[in-house]
Design a protein around this motif. Sequence first.
Motif, PDB file in Angstrom:
ATOM      1  N   VAL A  64      23.538   8.182  23.638  1.00 45.34           N
ATOM      2  CA  VAL A  64      23.460   7.500  22.348  1.00 45.34           C
ATOM      3  C   VAL A  64      23.715   6.024  22.638  1.00 45.34           C
ATOM      4  O   VAL A  64      24.709   5.678  23.283  1.00 45.34           O
ATOM      5  N   LYS A  65      22.797   5.161  22.182  1.00 41.66           N
ATOM      6  CA  LYS A  65      22.935   3.723  22.404  1.00 41.66           C
ATOM      7  C   LYS A  65      23.051   3.002  21.064  1.00 41.66           C
ATOM      8  O   LYS A  65      22.166   3.093  20.224  1.00 41.66           O
ATOM      9  N   PRO A  66      24.174   2.271  20.883  1.00 41.83           N
ATOM     10  CA  PRO A  66      24.319   1.481  19.663  1.00 41.83           C
ATOM     11  C   PRO A  66      23.480   0.205  19.764  1.00 41.83           C
ATOM     12  O   PRO A  66      23.014  -0.109  20.854  1.00 41.83           O
ATOM     13  N   PRO A  67      23.257  -0.566  18.747  1.00 44.86           N
ATOM     14  CA  PRO A  67      23.785  -0.359  17.406  1.00 44.86           C
ATOM     15  C   PRO A  67      22.896   0.541  16.554  1.00 44.86           C
ATOM     16  O   PRO A  67      23.320   0.996  15.499  1.00 44.86           O
ATOM     17  N   GLU A  68      21.668   0.830  17.013  1.00 45.85           N
ATOM     18  CA  GLU A  68      20.757   1.657  16.216  1.00 45.85           C
ATOM     19  C   GLU A  68      21.027   3.142  16.385  1.00 45.85           C
ATOM     20  O   GLU A  68      20.387   3.974  15.757  1.00 45.85           O
TER      21      GLU A  68
END
Length: 112
Positions: A64-68
């Motif tokens: 999971v990669k932020p910010p999206e």
Amino acid sequence: MIVALISSCGSPGLGDRFTLRLGSWVTIEGEGFRLAYESVRDERCPRDGQCAQAGRAIVTMSYVKPPENTRGTFMMDAVAPRPTVIEGYRIDVLDLSPNGDFLTMLLNRNVS
């Protein structure tokens, strides 16, 4: 529940060697990037066995990669590891425990 086993306290940062237990997640400090060791298909030659080939051990990882909160899943061969580039990060497999329960890796920014 242990999230990550690392040599120092706290979450690993970029460039830190860290070990994940099968089924666990780790968050990379300062990045918010999350990585999970989901499963392993272990077809390695037994330690004391005599095999024509080393076999393979395919690990399935999720991220999971932020910010999206971009999410994804990918696979890597832990026997013949090659760097994998995901979302601007380079992921290297360093070691897979004999029973497949622990995966040691390194995560850095990809600089290509």
